[in-house]
Design an enzyme around this catalytic site. Structure first.
Site, PDB file in Angstrom:
ATOM      1  N   TRP A   1       0.865  -1.189   0.000  1.00  0.00           N
ATOM      2  CA  TRP A   1       0.000   0.000   0.000  1.00  0.00           C
ATOM      3  C   TRP A   1       0.902   1.239   0.000  1.00  0.00           C
ATOM      4  O   TRP A   1       1.853   1.310   0.792  1.00  0.00           O
ATOM      5  CB  TRP A   1      -0.890  -0.033   1.246  1.00  0.00           C
ATOM      6  CG  TRP A   1      -1.785   1.158   1.406  1.00  0.00           C
ATOM      7  CD1 TRP A   1      -2.549   1.755   0.436  1.00  0.00           C
ATOM      8  CD2 TRP A   1      -2.023   1.898   2.617  1.00  0.00           C
ATOM      9  NE1 TRP A   1      -3.241   2.804   0.972  1.00  0.00           N
ATOM     10  CE2 TRP A   1      -2.943   2.921   2.297  1.00  0.00           C
ATOM     11  CE3 TRP A   1      -1.548   1.789   3.928  1.00  0.00           C
ATOM     12  CZ2 TRP A   1      -3.394   3.831   3.253  1.00  0.00           C
ATOM     13  CZ3 TRP A   1      -2.009   2.694   4.879  1.00  0.00           C
ATOM     14  CH2 TRP A   1      -2.919   3.703   4.544  1.00  0.00           C
TER      15      TRP A   1
ATOM     16  N   ASP B   1      -0.685  -5.799   9.253  1.00  0.00           N
ATOM     17  CA  ASP B   1      -1.666  -4.789   8.884  1.00  0.00           C
ATOM     18  C   ASP B   1      -2.914  -5.537   8.427  1.00  0.00           C
ATOM     19  O   ASP B   1      -2.900  -6.222   7.401  1.00  0.00           O
ATOM     20  CB  ASP B   1      -1.123  -3.904   7.747  1.00  0.00           C
ATOM     21  CG  ASP B   1      -2.133  -2.826   7.339  1.00  0.00           C
ATOM     22  OD1 ASP B   1      -3.235  -2.790   7.916  1.00  0.00           O
ATOM     23  OD2 ASP B   1      -1.807  -2.029   6.439  1.00  0.00           O
TER      24      ASP B   1
ATOM     25  N   LYS C   1     -13.305  -0.756   6.021  1.00  0.00           N
ATOM     26  CA  LYS C   1     -13.849  -1.570   4.945  1.00  0.00           C
ATOM     27  C   LYS C   1     -14.884  -2.574   5.447  1.00  0.00           C
ATOM     28  O   LYS C   1     -15.984  -2.639   4.915  1.00  0.00           O
ATOM     29  CB  LYS C   1     -12.716  -2.311   4.224  1.00  0.00           C
ATOM     30  CG  LYS C   1     -12.125  -1.550   3.079  1.00  0.00           C
ATOM     31  CD  LYS C   1     -11.332  -0.321   3.434  1.00  0.00           C
ATOM     32  CE  LYS C   1     -10.010  -0.616   4.069  1.00  0.00           C
ATOM     33  NZ  LYS C   1      -9.131   0.568   4.200  1.00  0.00           N
TER      34      LYS C   1
HETATM   35  N1  PLA Z   1      -3.700  -0.600   5.274  1.00  0.00           N
HETATM   36  C1  PLA Z   1      -3.966  -0.944   4.007  1.00  0.00           C
HETATM   37  C2  PLA Z   1      -3.272  -2.129   3.432  1.00  0.00           C
HETATM   38  C3  PLA Z   1      -4.897  -0.205   3.255  1.00  0.00           C
HETATM   39  O1  PLA Z   1      -5.144  -0.574   2.010  1.00  0.00           O
HETATM   40  C4  PLA Z   1      -5.540   0.917   3.828  1.00  0.00           C
HETATM   41  C5  PLA Z   1      -6.520   1.737   3.055  1.00  0.00           C
HETATM   42  C6  PLA Z   1      -5.223   1.217   5.176  1.00  0.00           C
HETATM   43  C7  PLA Z   1      -4.307   0.444   5.856  1.00  0.00           C
HETATM   44  C8  PLA Z   1      -5.820   2.369   5.912  1.00  0.00           C
HETATM   45  O2  PLA Z   1      -7.152   2.482   5.912  1.00  0.00           O
HETATM   46  P1  PLA Z   1      -7.952   3.359   6.980  1.00  0.00           P
HETATM   47  O3  PLA Z   1      -6.987   4.344   7.594  1.00  0.00           O
HETATM   48  O4  PLA Z   1      -9.007   4.037   6.190  1.00  0.00           O
HETATM   49  O5  PLA Z   1      -8.473   2.394   7.969  1.00  0.00           O
HETATM   50  N2  PLA Z   1      -6.352   1.787   1.660  1.00  0.00           N
HETATM   51  C9  PLA Z   1      -7.333   2.433   0.761  1.00  0.00           C
HETATM   52  C10 PLA Z   1      -7.564   3.883   1.081  1.00  0.00           C
HETATM   53  C11 PLA Z   1      -8.667   1.734   0.867  1.00  0.00           C
HETATM   54  C12 PLA Z   1      -6.366   4.768   1.173  1.00  0.00           C
HETATM   55  O6  PLA Z   1      -5.427   4.693   0.350  1.00  0.00           O
HETATM   56  O7  PLA Z   1      -6.364   5.571   2.124  1.00  0.00           O
HETATM   57  C13 PLA Z   1      -6.801   2.255  -0.690  1.00  0.00           C
HETATM   58  O8  PLA Z   1      -7.510   2.643  -1.619  1.00  0.00           O
HETATM   59  O9  PLA Z   1      -5.710   1.681  -0.844  1.00  0.00           O
END
Ligand code: PLA
Length: 433
Positions: A152, A242, A278
């Site tokens: 991510w 995570d 989510k």
């Molecule tokens: N960890 C991972 C692997 C994630 O994909 C995301 C969110 C988070 C943590 C953190 O989410 P939260 O703080 O909202 O609980 N990833 C998203 C959103 C869904 C983003 O980038 O913020 C994404 O589209 O990858």
């Protein structure tokens, strides 16, 4: 009408003001690779536009989805007329208790020994940031964290800003569009980087996506998790999980907790980030938790006292509403049952979109290439293999938005837009868009 001289004076004063401004040297930053996609989508006026950028669940009509269990929990909360007092620094105690129970399992040994130090957090991002800051301050063996490549996009800045040094381990095999598992064994994965990098401190921290790996959608099998646990033990690495998608991989929150529970039962001490964004659709409510397994209740109390010292200067204490909603669902059996069914419903709709997209791409449009990974990948995302140039063309000519690495949020597809999407992708691949 103002005179020419006057206009000139006004312009030169403006210029002077700009050059003396305190912020005149602040460079414009790039848009966020994920949330920037939403901004571009919102600015697009074409009715055919599709946003597959951010991982936010959409229903069969492409609309944001508020779970029925969440609505009922809110009704319940409204009726109980709750106050708006500050929460303690580590949040709502019942929420963290129930959140850790959801992750570690009701029969978890550290949970039942009262040996899990936990705090509420500002969703998953906040949990990772608290964890990073706590490890930077107290993990005695290393300041280095290894992230999967790719991971991510926000992981790197989160841990870097927490004071850790970020390095990568190979995770994804572009050739097979699958897990680079050979690398784990043949000394080229986690183990490789620790062994070959002469400067790599022993006992580094290693970040593992507990389930539904973002962005690849490729998860280790249970047998592979066992091997990873062995490698982590052998190399004395510290595992930081995570878990942002519990329930989204298989439709079952228990099954998706397999890796975390396996590691704990194999004797690892772990750190864990949880998000309810989510699986409860509580994106903007920012409900999450950070926890660490410790030796016993006394050590847990010491660790929690330091988590408070990390958190208090950051944001003092967390927001109330989301944690109350999540706790109401987790603690009331009738809501819990309904929620579990809704999680499964979301996971199943995504899986059905995978089947359909595969058929459209491979069979209907005879799109060049191998598309089996669309069906085999797990969770919210599919790592399509589309190139940056193809994703750019899709945005500019078909009004379809995704991240530049070719990741699509499967939940953004539905019965109404999937044909248009598949046809556009097919044309982008054939070079006829
Ligand atoms: N960890 C991972 C692997 C994630 O994909 C995301 C969110 C988070 C943590 C953190 O989410 P939260 O703080 O909202 O609980 N990833 C998203 C959103 C869904 C983003 O980038 O913020 C994404 O589209 O990858």
């Amino acid at each position: 009408m103002i005179s020419v001289t006057r206009a000139r004076t006004v312009a030169s004063v403006r210029t002077a003001l700009r050059t003396v401004s305190t912020w005149s040297n602040v460079p414009a930053g790039p848009p966020d690779p994920i949330l920037g996609v939403t901004e571009a989508f919102k600015a697009d006026k074409d009715p055919r536009k599709i946003n597959l950028g951010v991982g936010a669940y959409r229903d069969g009509d492409g609309k944001p989805y508020v779970l029925n269990s969440v609505k009922k929990a809110e009704d319940f909360l409204r009726a109980s007329n709750p106050d708006k007092e500050y929460l303690p620094i580590t949040g709502l105690p019942e929420f963290t208790k129930n959140a850790t129970k959801l992750a570690y399992g009701a029969d978890s040994t550290p949970l039942n020994a009262n040996a899990i130090a936990a705090t509420q957090s500002i969703s998953g991002t906040g949990a990772l940031r608290i964890g990073g800051a706590f490890l930077a301050r107290f993990y005695p063996h290393s300041k280095v964290i290894y992230l999967p490549v790719p991971s991510w996009g926000n992981h790197t800045p989160i841990f870097r800003d927490s004071g850790l040094e970020v390095r990568g381990y190979r995770y994804f095999d572009k050739k097979t569009v699958g897990l680079d598992f050979e690398a784990f064994f043949r000394g080229r994965g986690i183990a490789y980087y620790i062994v070959v990098d002469q400067n790599a401190p022993e006992r580094s921290i290693v970040l593992l996506h507990a389930c539904a790996h973002n962005p690849t959608g490729v998860d280790p099998t249970p047998a592979q998790w066992k091997e990873i646990s062995n490698i982590v033990k052998e190399k004395k690495l510290f595992p930081f999980f995570d878990m942002a998608y519990q329930g989204f991989a298989s439709g079952s929150t228990d099954r998706d907790a397999l890796a975390v529970r396996l590691f704990v039962s194999e004797g690892h001490q772990v750190a864990l980030s949880q998000s309810f964004a989510k699986n409860m659709g509580l994106y903007g409510e920012r409900a999450g938790a950070f926890s660490l397994t410790t030796a016993d209740a006394e050590e847990k109390a010491r660790v929690e006292s330091q988590l408070k010292i990390v958190i208090r200067p950051m944001y003092s204490n967390p927001p109330l509403h989301g944690a109350r909603i999540a706790n109401t669902i987790l603690s009331r059996p009738e809501l819990y049952g309904e929620w579990e069914a809704e999680v499964k419903g979301m996971a199943d709709r995504i899986i059905s979109m995978r089947e359909r997209l595969y058929n459209e791409l491979a069979n209907t449009h005879k799109t060049p290439g191998e598309w089996g990974h669309i069906k085999s990948q797990i969770g919210m995302f599919s790592f399509t293999g589309l190139t940056a140039a193809q994703t750019k063309a899709l945005a500019e000519r078909a009004y379809i938005y995704m991240t530049a690495d070719g990741r699509i949020s499967m939940a953004g597809l539905n019965g109404k837009n999937i044909d248009y999407f598949a046809e556009s992708v097919s044309r982008a691949v054939k070079g006829t868009l």
